[in-house]
Design a protein around this motif. Structure first.
Motif, PDB file in Angstrom:
ATOM      1  N   ALA A 225       8.172   0.189   0.107  1.00  0.00           N
ATOM      2  CA  ALA A 225       7.424   1.067  -1.323  1.00  0.00           C
ATOM      3  C   ALA A 225       6.473   2.171  -0.725  1.00  0.00           C
ATOM      4  N   ASP A 226       6.854   3.212  -1.317  1.00  0.00           N
ATOM      5  CA  ASP A 226       5.880   4.338  -1.137  1.00  0.00           C
ATOM      6  C   ASP A 226       4.727   4.354  -2.108  1.00  0.00           C
ATOM      7  N   TYR A 227       3.509   3.756  -1.422  1.00  0.00           N
ATOM      8  CA  TYR A 227       2.228   3.159  -2.232  1.00  0.00           C
ATOM      9  C   TYR A 227       1.380   4.350  -1.939  1.00  0.00           C
ATOM     10  N   ARG A 228       0.787   4.507  -0.740  1.00  0.00           N
ATOM     11  CA  ARG A 228      -0.111   5.529  -0.509  1.00  0.00           C
ATOM     12  C   ARG A 228       0.253   5.979   0.964  1.00  0.00           C
ATOM     13  N   ASP A 229       1.016   7.183   0.588  1.00  0.00           N
ATOM     14  CA  ASP A 229       1.518   8.051   1.953  1.00  0.00           C
ATOM     15  C   ASP A 229       0.458   8.769   2.754  1.00  0.00           C
ATOM     16  N   PRO A 230       0.987   9.037   3.972  1.00  0.00           N
ATOM     17  CA  PRO A 230      -0.273   9.513   4.999  1.00  0.00           C
ATOM     18  C   PRO A 230      -0.879  10.689   4.370  1.00  0.00           C
ATOM     19  N   GLU A 231      -0.024  11.456   3.636  1.00  0.00           N
ATOM     20  CA  GLU A 231      -0.781  12.991   3.222  1.00  0.00           C
ATOM     21  C   GLU A 231      -2.039  12.653   2.221  1.00  0.00           C
ATOM     22  N   SER A 232      -1.660  11.757   1.433  1.00  0.00           N
ATOM     23  CA  SER A 232      -2.618  11.176   0.295  1.00  0.00           C
ATOM     24  C   SER A 232      -3.833  10.544   0.970  1.00  0.00           C
ATOM     25  N   ASN A 233      -3.862  10.292   2.201  1.00  0.00           N
ATOM     26  CA  ASN A 233      -4.776   9.665   3.047  1.00  0.00           C
ATOM     27  C   ASN A 233      -5.268  10.574   4.050  1.00  0.00           C
ATOM     28  N   ASP A 234      -5.275  12.021   3.929  1.00  0.00           N
ATOM     29  CA  ASP A 234      -5.549  12.868   5.142  1.00  0.00           C
ATOM     30  C   ASP A 234      -4.872  12.550   6.347  1.00  0.00           C
ATOM     31  N   GLN A 235      -3.808  12.106   6.557  1.00  0.00           N
ATOM     32  CA  GLN A 235      -3.059  11.731   7.853  1.00  0.00           C
ATOM     33  C   GLN A 235      -3.777  10.708   8.638  1.00  0.00           C
TER      34      GLN A 235
END
Length: 263
Positions: A225-235
């Protein structure tokens, strides 16, 4: 994917009370702390924990004074020496910990206590690992085949053991080649077809990876599942979910960083 189980996160209503409980009764020490905007995160663990041993993360959100411990979340299990279960349990009782499930009621194989928020802590007998270190985290699942497939296919974990009873089964998974001292995930499947509620007191499991972007992309290829990807969490980290909605964090640590947090 070389993903070590890094920590398990629980939410608490009173951070000071919870810290005192774990530090007093389990001898945990504070490993690191992060003060955010409206929340605080503290990593805890035994002083002499294994280098790949799992930490306990306690998270407190301002205004969160009425948390629900859902039944999808089971417990964490902590280790004591093989011949000291009864002694350690009695010491907890003498220190004022609530009597929840004593060794006698569990055929002297294990015991349970609860922390100030009602999170269950199993005490298990082990001949390895630091005393009170985390042995496994138990979560309940609605389909054992799907749950095992999730961990073995997406994270390349090994199915390391099972225990089957008349009404339920426990399945254990762990990273391939993991040391005994590392934490396992216990998947509990009840045969009666029940469903579960997450509750907001249960947080997540965290898998420490070598390359956040690469491992995240691999998970997506494997249909996680694509829940919260790295980009949305500033990597800095990312989150997926298993088939039952349990959150799993992916985190890459800098071994040379002064802080355990990627912030």
């Amino acid at each position: 994917m070389d993903g070590t189980l890094d920590h398990v996160m629980l939410r608490v209503t009173d951070l000071d009370e919870s810290l005192e409980w774990y530090q007093t009764h389990l001898g945990y020490e504070e490993k690191d702390r992060y003060e955010g905007d409206g929340f605080t995160i503290v990593y805890l663990g035994p002083e002499d924990m294994h280098e790949d041993g799992a930490m306990l993360e306690l998270t407190h959100n301002e205004g969160a004074d009425d948390l629900e411990v859902g039944d999808a979340w089971g417990h964490i299990a902590v280790r004591v020496p093989e011949d000291e279960l009864e002694e350690r349990y009695q010491q907890l009782m003498d220190d004022g910990v609530e009597d929840y499930r004593d060794p006698e009621s569990c055929d002297y194989n294990y015991a349970f206590v609860t922390d100030p928020d009602g999170h269950e802590i199993e005490i298990v007998k082990r001949d390895y690992g630091a005393e009170w270190s985390i042995d496994h985290t138990m979560i309940r699942v609605e389909d054992a085949d799907e749950a095992l497939g999730f961990w073995t296919r997406k994270f390349e974990y090994e199915h390391t053991g099972r225990w089957e009873a008349d009404t339920f089964s426990n399945y254990f998974v762990k990273p391939d080649g993991a040391a005994d001292e590392e934490m396992a995930v216990e998947l509990t499947y009840n045969y009666d077809g029940r469903s579960y509620e997450m509750g907001d007191a249960w947080g997540h499991l965290c898998v420490r990876v070598d390359d956040l972007e690469e491992d995240w992309d691999q998970l997506l290829i494997r249909e996680a599942a694509d829940y919260r990807d790295p980009e949305s969490n500033d990597q800095m980290y990312a989150f997926t979910k298993d088939q039952d909605g349990h959150e799993i964090e992916l985190l890459e640590r800098d071994p040379d960083a002064e802080s355990l947090f990627p912030f």
